[in-house]
Scaffold this motif. Sequence first.
Motif, mmCIF file in Angstrom:
data_model
loop_
_atom_site.group_PDB
_atom_site.id
_atom_site.type_symbol
_atom_site.label_atom_id
_atom_site.label_comp_id
_atom_site.label_asym_id
_atom_site.label_seq_id
_atom_site.Cartn_x
_atom_site.Cartn_y
_atom_site.Cartn_z
ATOM 1 N N THR A 33 12.223 9.871 6.317
ATOM 2 C CA THR A 33 11.212 8.879 5.805
ATOM 3 C C THR A 33 9.759 8.728 6.229
ATOM 4 N N TYR A 34 8.952 9.558 4.359
ATOM 5 C CA TYR A 34 7.105 9.417 4.735
ATOM 6 C C TYR A 34 6.870 8.112 4.058
ATOM 7 N N TYR A 35 5.779 7.561 5.080
ATOM 8 C CA TYR A 35 5.390 6.133 4.449
ATOM 9 C C TYR A 35 3.931 5.896 5.002
ATOM 10 N N ASP A 82 9.534 -4.196 2.841
ATOM 11 C CA ASP A 82 8.996 -3.272 1.987
ATOM 12 C C ASP A 82 9.405 -1.473 3.926
ATOM 13 N N LEU A 83 8.670 -1.908 4.526
ATOM 14 C CA LEU A 83 9.219 -1.339 5.642
ATOM 15 C C LEU A 83 10.683 -1.896 6.381
ATOM 16 N N HIS A 86 13.238 0.111 4.270
ATOM 17 C CA HIS A 86 13.003 1.330 4.793
ATOM 18 C C HIS A 86 13.173 2.352 6.277
#
Length: 94
Positions: A33-35, A82-83, A86
């Motif tokens: 996962t890239y954020y 949200d974090l 994910h």
Amino acid sequence: MVTLAQTVRPHPDVIDTTLDTGETVLLHLDNKTYYSLNATGTQIWQGVKAGLTLQVISHVIQVRYAVVPEHADRSVLALVDDLLQHRLVQYLEP
């Protein structure tokens, strides 16, 4: 549901880097996962890394950006939720 009284920490498999633009990029090494976080998100992330409660992080946002408490609270809770979804952060064990 996450509350302001809680503390979260970065997931152990997450690495981060802050760019010259003030943005921060997070990468979960296990699930890829890239954020990307803007400047406000970066401020929240730094509070998470420092082990601050979400209430304290919200207060920092209120002071730094001169926003009303309700707006800062909503912003912190929304980003952390949200974090969590994910798997970029996890609840701090008591």
